[in-house]
Write a protein that holds these residues in place. Structure first.
Motif, short mmCIF file in Angstrom:
data_model
loop_
_atom_site.label_atom_id
_atom_site.label_comp_id
_atom_site.label_asym_id
_atom_site.label_seq_id
_atom_site.Cartn_x
_atom_site.Cartn_y
_atom_site.Cartn_z
N HIS A 160 0.83 -1.21 0.00
CA HIS A 160 0.00 0.00 0.00
C HIS A 160 0.87 1.26 0.00
CE1 HIS A 160 -3.74 -2.11 0.21
NE2 HIS A 160 -3.42 -2.73 1.33
N SER A 161 1.97 1.22 0.73
CA SER A 161 2.88 2.36 0.75
C SER A 161 3.48 2.61 -0.63
CB SER A 161 4.00 2.11 1.77
OG SER A 161 4.97 3.13 1.72
N ASP A 164 0.87 4.01 -3.09
CA ASP A 164 0.64 5.45 -2.86
C ASP A 164 1.76 6.28 -3.49
OD1 ASP A 164 -1.67 4.87 -1.51
OD2 ASP A 164 -0.78 5.08 0.50
N GLU A 168 1.40 8.94 -6.77
CA GLU A 168 1.83 10.34 -6.66
C GLU A 168 2.80 10.69 -7.79
OE1 GLU A 168 1.37 14.01 -5.11
OE2 GLU A 168 0.32 12.18 -4.48
#
Length: 216
Positions: A160-161, A164, A168
């Motif tokens: 998930h990190s 993200d 971006e």
């Protein structure tokens, strides 16, 4: 009769070790191909998936022969059933490695958007989960199986990190979208490898307790 069953079960375990070795080799080659952008090595992983599939069929045949000849009941039947489930998850793990390499072969020929840190980290964690959960299966170690299942949360967190971060990057640089999507797909396949290791952990516990509980 019991001695014969144990001998046939030993043969099954030996073939599972072979399948595990093949699967781990697929994972290791996949990670190396990803880090080095080695399309030739990635293609070898794609080509090698058939061997894993054949090994799965070989183990399935041995399982069916045991059922026909030995008519196992209770815990013995749970053991054979668990092996059926285990090899299905191992085959799917190998499929995910193949899918990652398919991405490398098809679209991944660009300079890395960012240093590959989290994807190799995820891959190392997932590979460790696979190795340890097979040990848990062979040794009927339910505590180790539960430990492996808990590690799935750590893999999810890294996934998930990373997702993200890549989203971006893609927002700020439209030219990075193709590679960004490819990296997210690769990370998702690694995350699914960890999920399949967790599935195997569930079957380790089922084999010992007779109860199947989701650990995912």
């Amino acid at each position: 009769m019991r001695v014969l069953f144990e001998q046939e079960l030993k043969k099954l375990h030996e073939q599972i070790v072979v399948m595990l070795s093949m699967t781990e080799e697929q994972i290791d080659r996949t990670l190396e191909a990803l880090k080095t952008q080695d399309v030739e090595l990635a293609q070898k992983v794609v080509d090698g998936d058939d061997a894993v599939d054949k090994q799965e069929l070989k183990i399935e045949k041995l399982c069916l022969e045991i059922i026909v000849r030995q008519a196992p009941v209770a815990k013995d039947m749970r053991r054979v059933t668990s092996i059926f489930k285990l090899i299905t998850d191992l085959e799917r793990i190998a499929d995910h490695a193949e899918d990652i390499c398919g991405i490398i072969v098809d679209v991944y020929n660009q300079r890395h958007l960012k240093p590959l840190v989290k994807i190799p980290k995820m891959a190392k964690m997932a590979r460790s989960m696979v190795s340890r959960v097979i040990t848990a299966f062979m040794q009927n170690d339910t505590e180790l199986a539960k430990e492996v299942a808990r590690d799935d949360e750590d893999v999810d967190a890294v996934y998930h990190s990373l997702t993200d971060e890549l989203i971006e990057i893609m927002k700020n640089n439209p030219g990075s979208v193709e590679q960004g999507v490819a990296l997210i797909q690769i990370a998702k396949h690694i995350e699914r490898i960890a999920d399949h290791a967790t599935n195997i952990a569930e079957w380790v516990i089922f084999n010992e307790t007779g109860k199947h509980k989701s650990l995912n």
